[in-house]
Scaffold this motif. Structure first.
Motif, short mmCIF file in Angstrom:
data_model
loop_
_atom_site.label_atom_id
_atom_site.label_comp_id
_atom_site.label_asym_id
_atom_site.label_seq_id
_atom_site.Cartn_x
_atom_site.Cartn_y
_atom_site.Cartn_z
N GLU A 188 0.79 -1.12 0.22
CA GLU A 188 0.04 -0.16 -0.04
C GLU A 188 0.76 1.48 -0.05
OE1 GLU A 188 -2.87 2.43 3.11
OE2 GLU A 188 -2.66 0.31 3.28
N SER A 189 2.11 1.33 0.46
CA SER A 189 2.85 2.37 0.84
C SER A 189 3.36 2.82 -0.40
CB SER A 189 3.76 2.23 1.95
OG SER A 189 4.82 1.31 1.79
N ALA A 190 3.54 1.82 -1.39
CA ALA A 190 4.20 2.12 -2.65
C ALA A 190 3.22 2.52 -3.73
CB ALA A 190 4.87 0.76 -3.10
N VAL A 191 1.84 2.96 -3.37
CA VAL A 191 0.98 3.36 -4.51
C VAL A 191 0.81 4.78 -4.42
CG1 VAL A 191 -1.41 3.20 -5.16
CG2 VAL A 191 -0.09 1.12 -4.13
N PRO A 192 1.49 5.51 -5.38
CA PRO A 192 1.21 7.01 -5.41
C PRO A 192 0.03 7.40 -5.72
CG PRO A 192 2.57 6.18 -7.25
CD PRO A 192 2.29 4.97 -6.31
N GLU A 193 -0.70 8.44 -5.37
CA GLU A 193 -1.84 9.08 -5.79
C GLU A 193 -2.08 9.08 -7.02
OE1 GLU A 193 -5.85 10.34 -5.17
OE2 GLU A 193 -4.28 9.67 -3.67
N PHE A 194 -1.05 9.39 -7.99
CA PHE A 194 -1.17 9.60 -9.56
C PHE A 194 -1.39 8.15 -10.09
CE2 PHE A 194 3.31 8.49 -9.52
CZ PHE A 194 3.33 7.65 -10.80
N ALA A 195 -1.01 7.15 -9.32
CA ALA A 195 -1.24 5.69 -9.86
C ALA A 195 -2.80 5.47 -9.69
CB ALA A 195 -0.42 4.75 -9.32
N LEU A 196 -3.45 5.77 -8.84
CA LEU A 196 -4.85 5.67 -8.60
C LEU A 196 -5.61 6.33 -9.57
CD1 LEU A 196 -5.05 5.53 -4.69
CD2 LEU A 196 -5.14 3.57 -6.44
N ASP A 197 -5.10 7.54 -9.93
CA ASP A 197 -5.84 8.67 -10.73
C ASP A 197 -5.70 7.95 -12.16
OD1 ASP A 197 -6.27 10.09 -8.82
OD2 ASP A 197 -4.87 11.55 -9.07
N ALA A 198 -4.38 7.25 -12.74
CA ALA A 198 -4.22 6.76 -13.86
C ALA A 198 -4.92 5.35 -14.09
CB ALA A 198 -2.58 6.31 -14.14
N ALA A 199 -5.31 4.71 -13.02
CA ALA A 199 -6.05 3.36 -13.04
C ALA A 199 -7.28 3.95 -13.19
CB ALA A 199 -5.82 2.69 -11.62
N ALA A 200 -7.97 5.16 -12.44
CA ALA A 200 -9.25 5.33 -12.79
C ALA A 200 -9.44 5.78 -14.24
CB ALA A 200 -9.72 6.47 -11.74
N ALA A 201 -8.53 6.53 -14.53
CA ALA A 201 -8.70 6.97 -16.34
C ALA A 201 -8.67 6.05 -16.97
CB ALA A 201 -7.63 7.90 -16.41
N LEU A 202 -7.78 4.89 -16.73
CA LEU A 202 -7.77 3.62 -17.54
C LEU A 202 -9.23 3.02 -17.56
CD1 LEU A 202 -4.99 0.91 -17.99
CD2 LEU A 202 -7.60 0.38 -17.75
N ILE A 203 -9.66 2.77 -16.62
CA ILE A 203 -11.06 2.15 -16.28
C ILE A 203 -12.16 2.83 -17.23
CG2 ILE A 203 -13.00 1.30 -14.69
CD1 ILE A 203 -10.47 0.75 -12.91
N GLN A 204 -12.13 4.28 -16.99
CA GLN A 204 -13.10 5.31 -17.73
C GLN A 204 -13.01 5.15 -19.12
OE1 GLN A 204 -12.07 8.67 -15.16
NE2 GLN A 204 -14.31 8.32 -14.05
N ALA A 205 -11.78 4.84 -19.63
CA ALA A 205 -11.44 4.95 -21.11
C ALA A 205 -11.26 3.43 -21.56
CB ALA A 205 -10.39 5.71 -21.21
N LEU A 206 -11.75 2.55 -20.88
CA LEU A 206 -11.53 1.09 -21.18
C LEU A 206 -11.61 0.62 -22.66
CD1 LEU A 206 -10.78 -1.46 -19.76
CD2 LEU A 206 -13.08 -2.08 -19.32
#
Length: 167
Positions: A41-59
């Motif tokens: 969990e400590s290795a997960v930057p906020e931008f990675a979660l934002d990138a993951a969300a963007a990927l799912i929204q643009a699947l």
């Protein structure tokens, strides 16, 4: 401790200190399993979660990029894509025609256009540019074979690898 994110809501912590979130996303007429994972969990930057969300929204767009990468591999007889298609043409024979959603007469293209996107796995703790951030697992016959054609993306959304797995 769990993490809260605008898109994902509460992301659960695993027993080993990682993160896990999953959902099913509709892509056309397919239901695609989407998982967000992290070993630490400590290795997960906020931008990675934002990138993951963007990927799912643009699947749909990422699916199109993945399929374009598969088509590009057809020019090489030694590619994972060509091997996957050849294996399934040999294994399934005439029954392959029943699995094809498209029929243009070009069997390789028809197989690629008919692949089902089964699972998208996002490794949120793999946010460096040289790491695999997301994998898209495809199958032409998920009920008949465990063989997958996997397309990997980096955190920028570029295709970095295509490989096969399973039988």
């Amino acid at each position: 401790m769990a993490i809260e994110h605008d898109f994902f809501g509460l992301i659960d912590e695993t027993a080993s200190g990682g993160l896990a979130w999953d959902d099913t996303v509709e892509l056309g007429d397919q239901a695609v399993a989407v998982e967000l994972l992290a070993d630490d969990e400590s290795a997960v930057p906020e931008f990675a979660l934002d990138a993951a969300a963007a990927l799912i929204q643009a699947l749909e767009g990422f699916d199109a990029r993945a399929r374009d990468a598969l088509v590009a591999e057809l020019s090489s007889r030694q590619s994972a894509t060509t091997s996957y298609i050849d294996e399934h043409v040999d294994k399934l024979g005439d029954s392959l025609v029943d699995l094809l959603v498209y029929s243009s007469g070009d069997i390789a293209i028809d197989v690629l256009r008919s692949l089902q996107l089964l699972t998208v796995v996002i490794q949120a703790d793999h946010a460096d540019e040289d790491e695999v951030f997301a994998t898209f697992d495809y199958s032409i016959a998920p009920d008949e074979s465990d063989a997958l054609l996997t397309v990997s993306f980096d955190v920028r959304g570029d295709v970095v690898n295509v490989e096969t797995s399973g039988d």
